[in-house]
Design a protein around this motif. Structure first.
Motif, PDB file in Angstrom:
ATOM      1  N   ARG A  48      70.032 122.572 -48.658  1.00 57.80           N
ATOM      2  CA  ARG A  48      71.173 122.204 -47.833  1.00 57.80           C
ATOM      3  C   ARG A  48      71.970 121.074 -48.480  1.00 57.80           C
ATOM      4  NH1 ARG A  48      67.873 122.128 -42.170  1.00 57.80           N
ATOM      5  NH2 ARG A  48      67.993 124.358 -41.687  1.00 57.80           N
ATOM      6  N   GLU A  49      71.245 120.074 -48.949  1.00 58.90           N
ATOM      7  CA  GLU A  49      71.927 118.947 -49.574  1.00 58.90           C
ATOM      8  C   GLU A  49      72.749 119.416 -50.775  1.00 58.90           C
ATOM      9  OE1 GLU A  49      70.854 114.803 -51.922  1.00 58.90           O
ATOM     10  OE2 GLU A  49      69.583 115.435 -50.243  1.00 58.90           O
ATOM     11  N   LYS A  50      72.188 120.304 -51.569  1.00 57.44           N
ATOM     12  CA  LYS A  50      72.885 120.835 -52.736  1.00 57.44           C
ATOM     13  C   LYS A  50      74.161 121.562 -52.311  1.00 57.44           C
ATOM     14  CE  LYS A  50      72.099 123.779 -56.811  1.00 57.44           C
ATOM     15  NZ  LYS A  50      73.047 124.886 -56.561  1.00 57.44           N
ATOM     16  N   ALA A  51      74.063 122.364 -51.256  1.00 59.28           N
ATOM     17  CA  ALA A  51      75.223 123.119 -50.780  1.00 59.28           C
ATOM     18  C   ALA A  51      76.337 122.187 -50.310  1.00 59.28           C
ATOM     19  CB  ALA A  51      74.807 124.053 -49.640  1.00 59.28           C
ATOM     20  N   TYR A  52      75.975 121.160 -49.568  1.00 61.94           N
ATOM     21  CA  TYR A  52      76.980 120.210 -49.071  1.00 61.94           C
ATOM     22  C   TYR A  52      77.611 119.428 -50.217  1.00 61.94           C
ATOM     23  CZ  TYR A  52      76.217 121.013 -44.122  1.00 61.94           C
ATOM     24  OH  TYR A  52      76.184 121.588 -42.883  1.00 61.94           O
ATOM     25  N   ARG A  53      76.783 118.985 -51.149  1.00 60.84           N
ATOM     26  CA  ARG A  53      77.319 118.213 -52.271  1.00 60.84           C
ATOM     27  C   ARG A  53      78.276 119.058 -53.111  1.00 60.84           C
ATOM     28  NH1 ARG A  53      75.277 113.253 -53.247  1.00 60.84           N
ATOM     29  NH2 ARG A  53      73.353 112.650 -52.167  1.00 60.84           N
ATOM     30  N   GLU A  54      77.942 120.311 -53.316  1.00 65.44           N
ATOM     31  CA  GLU A  54      78.797 121.192 -54.122  1.00 65.44           C
ATOM     32  C   GLU A  54      80.154 121.411 -53.460  1.00 65.44           C
ATOM     33  OE1 GLU A  54      76.496 124.704 -54.722  1.00 65.44           O
ATOM     34  OE2 GLU A  54      75.427 123.891 -56.480  1.00 65.44           O
ATOM     35  N   ARG A 341      80.625 112.152 -47.302  1.00 61.73           N
ATOM     36  CA  ARG A 341      81.807 111.447 -47.765  1.00 61.73           C
ATOM     37  C   ARG A 341      81.844 111.424 -49.289  1.00 61.73           C
ATOM     38  NH1 ARG A 341      77.505 108.428 -46.693  1.00 61.73           N
ATOM     39  NH2 ARG A 341      77.129 106.424 -47.727  1.00 61.73           N
ATOM     40  N   GLY A 342      83.031 111.171 -49.828  1.00 61.92           N
ATOM     41  CA  GLY A 342      83.147 111.094 -51.272  1.00 61.92           C
ATOM     42  C   GLY A 342      84.533 110.630 -51.671  1.00 61.92           C
ATOM     43  N   TYR A 343      84.675 110.245 -52.929  1.00 59.45           N
ATOM     44  CA  TYR A 343      85.974 109.791 -53.419  1.00 59.45           C
ATOM     45  C   TYR A 343      86.131 110.186 -54.879  1.00 59.45           C
ATOM     46  CZ  TYR A 343      83.361 106.081 -55.758  1.00 59.45           C
ATOM     47  OH  TYR A 343      82.467 105.402 -56.550  1.00 59.45           O
ATOM     48  N   ILE A 344      87.370 110.217 -55.333  1.00 62.73           N
ATOM     49  CA  ILE A 344      87.674 110.463 -56.735  1.00 62.73           C
ATOM     50  C   ILE A 344      88.860 109.583 -57.120  1.00 62.73           C
ATOM     51  CG2 ILE A 344      89.177 112.443 -56.260  1.00 62.73           C
ATOM     52  CD1 ILE A 344      87.966 113.695 -58.879  1.00 62.73           C
ATOM     53  N   LYS A 345      88.759 108.935 -58.263  1.00 61.96           N
ATOM     54  CA  LYS A 345      89.787 107.989 -58.712  1.00 61.96           C
ATOM     55  C   LYS A 345      90.711 108.630 -59.747  1.00 61.96           C
ATOM     56  CE  LYS A 345      89.529 104.201 -57.458  1.00 61.96           C
ATOM     57  NZ  LYS A 345      90.045 103.509 -56.262  1.00 61.96           N
ATOM     58  N   ALA A 346      91.689 107.874 -60.197  1.00 66.90           N
ATOM     59  CA  ALA A 346      92.708 108.378 -61.117  1.00 66.90           C
ATOM     60  C   ALA A 346      92.114 108.959 -62.394  1.00 66.90           C
ATOM     61  CB  ALA A 346      93.696 107.262 -61.452  1.00 66.90           C
ATOM     62  N   VAL A 352      79.830 111.467 -54.502  1.00 67.84           N
ATOM     63  CA  VAL A 352      79.595 112.103 -53.199  1.00 67.84           C
ATOM     64  C   VAL A 352      78.381 111.439 -52.568  1.00 67.84           C
ATOM     65  CG1 VAL A 352      78.871 114.212 -52.040  1.00 67.84           C
ATOM     66  CG2 VAL A 352      80.641 114.319 -53.798  1.00 67.84           C
ATOM     67  N   LEU A 353      78.524 111.026 -51.327  1.00 64.03           N
ATOM     68  CA  LEU A 353      77.446 110.336 -50.603  1.00 64.03           C
ATOM     69  C   LEU A 353      77.184 111.025 -49.271  1.00 64.03           C
ATOM     70  CD1 LEU A 353      78.905 106.787 -51.225  1.00 64.03           C
ATOM     71  CD2 LEU A 353      76.854 107.700 -52.335  1.00 64.03           C
ATOM     72  N   ILE A 354      75.965 110.937 -48.809  1.00 58.08           N
ATOM     73  CA  ILE A 354      75.586 111.561 -47.526  1.00 58.08           C
ATOM     74  C   ILE A 354      74.875 110.573 -46.610  1.00 58.08           C
ATOM     75  CG2 ILE A 354      74.215 113.361 -46.399  1.00 58.08           C
ATOM     76  CD1 ILE A 354      74.567 115.076 -48.892  1.00 58.08           C
ATOM     77  N   TYR A 355      73.923 109.875 -47.132  1.00 52.20           N
ATOM     78  CA  TYR A 355      73.066 109.015 -46.317  1.00 52.20           C
ATOM     79  C   TYR A 355      73.526 107.573 -46.345  1.00 52.20           C
ATOM     80  CZ  TYR A 355      70.390 113.147 -47.604  1.00 52.20           C
ATOM     81  OH  TYR A 355      70.006 114.438 -47.866  1.00 52.20           O
ATOM     82  N   LYS A 356      72.876 106.735 -45.561  1.00 52.07           N
ATOM     83  CA  LYS A 356      73.105 105.302 -45.648  1.00 52.07           C
ATOM     84  C   LYS A 356      72.456 104.811 -46.923  1.00 52.07           C
ATOM     85  CE  LYS A 356      73.839 103.725 -40.928  1.00 52.07           C
ATOM     86  NZ  LYS A 356      73.385 102.858 -39.828  1.00 52.07           N
ATOM     87  N   GLU A 357      73.259 104.316 -47.824  1.00 54.15           N
ATOM     88  CA  GLU A 357      72.730 103.925 -49.136  1.00 54.15           C
ATOM     89  C   GLU A 357      72.256 102.468 -49.093  1.00 54.15           C
ATOM     90  OE1 GLU A 357      73.405 107.681 -50.191  1.00 54.15           O
ATOM     91  OE2 GLU A 357      72.369 106.176 -51.408  1.00 54.15           O
TER      92      GLU A 357
END
Length: 357
Positions: A48-54, A341-346, A352-357
């Motif tokens: 599941r984690e792999k599917a969400y991250r992808e 959640r996730g972000y990408i810069k210029a 990509v993050l899922i849990y409380k880090e």
């Protein structure tokens, strides 16, 4: 002399415009979320984690490609959100949850930070990508919000793809509805009682591959959203959701309400929220973050934390948000166990993050 000055002035103007664009090219950023709630490593399988991250990574890449080729923040937001709407993993578009009547009713909104224009739709049942309908309302009508059949008629006239309601059906979401109705209470995607039942259930059974991948434990708020800053220095926000499992009486949450679940203003920030909609509406969460920046001079991180980690908690609201300012600063606070959640810069750097880090 005047003839000599004119070219010089024009040259200076073009140079300053080019410099301004270059400054923002370095700050180009895109941030996404796919819902917040009881999302922990203990509840998540590797598959599941792999599917969400992808899927989250694909959404980031699609949005970034738009920005990289000179597209606007609005275009990037639409592209990223559409990826998540087309995935059954999230409570939006294809993966939308069911109402008490066994229907999928979807809401979406977009906002342009450049001029504060906005568009929103609610109660859609046949529009494949609600985010496209919201954008059309903003760009091709004098209105901000349209709902139900009227919104769908408008979408059809705008050439937006319509589908049979059966397109949105997923077995996992329908079973969640059946469990919710059995419990005789509205649930926010899932219930704690479900969580216990799943944990005690045998590991073998007739689950489909789709069900194995869709996260169905805990109170996960599956709303999806995106905020972006383009090379022209403009912010934009977009959010899309299927709402509550087993919702009744035409309930509409915070997503399409500008200032509650979605907001963008170049002077402050762009916001997309996910959580218990009723609390986000009453607290005007998205606008509150902007207001704290505008009137108290807080940074985007300080303002977002003040609203999500303090005000919402004190009022009993669970969820989170993504926020982005015009300098490319990001905030992604949440007061639940996890948030996709996730972000990408210029430069293409992404996470990509899922849990409380």
């Amino acid at each position: 002399m005047k003839k000599l000055l004119a070219p010089l002035l024009l040259s200076g103007l073009l140079a300053s415009t080019s410099l301004l664009a270059q400054n923002y090219q370095d700050k180009v950023t895109l941030v996404i979320h796919g819902g917040a709630g009881t999302i922990t490593r203990q509840n998540m399988t590797p598959e599941r984690e792999k599917a969400y991250r992808e899927t989250l990574t694909l959404a980031l890449q699609q949005g970034h490609q738009v920005l990289k080729r000179g597209g606007t923040s609005l275009e990037a937001v639409e592209a990223a959100v559409r990826v998540m709407e087309d995935s059954p993993l999230f409570n939006a578009g294809k993966g939308a949850v069911f109402t008490s009547e066994g229907k999928n009713e979807m809401d979406a909104a977009v906002m342009n930070g450049k001029d504060l224009s906005a568009g929103a739709v609610a109660g859609l049942t046949t529009v494949r990508n609600p985010i496209r309908a919201a954008l059309a309302v903003m760009q091709s009508s004098p209105h901000v919000m349209m709902i139900g059949k009227g919104a769908e008629q408008f979408a059809q006239k705008q050439g937006i793809e319509l589908v049979d309601p059966s397109y949105f059906y997923t077995e996992a979401r329908y079973k969640a509805l059946e469990r919710a109705q059995k419990d005789e209470k509205v649930e926010l995607d899932h219930t704690e009682k479900e969580k216990k039942a799943v944990k005690s259930a045998p590991k073998t059974g007739a689950r489909t591959p789709e069900e194995e991948l869709i996260f169905v434990e805990g109170k996960k708020f599956g709303t999806v959203g995106c905020v972006a800053l383009d090379q022209y220095g403009n912010l934009a926000a977009g959010t899309s959701t299927g709402g509550m499992t087993n919702k009744r009486y035409g309930r509409v949450g915070d997503v399409p309400i500008i200032g509650a679940g979605t907001y963008a203003n170049n002077a402050t920030c762009a916001i997309s929220a996910t959580g218990h909609g009723e609390y986000f509406i009453r607290s005007v969460v998205a606008y509150d973050v902007s207001a704290l920046m505008e009137y108290k001079g807080l940074s985007v991180q300080q303002a977002a934390d003040e609203v999500v980690m303090k005000k919402l908690v004190e009022r009993g609201g669970e969820g989170g948000l993504i926020a982005l300012d015009r300098q490319g600063n990001i905030a992604m606070p949440f007061n639940s166990s996890g948030m996709y959640r996730g972000y990408i810069k210029a430069d293409g750097t992404s996470e990509v993050l899922i849990y409380k880090e």
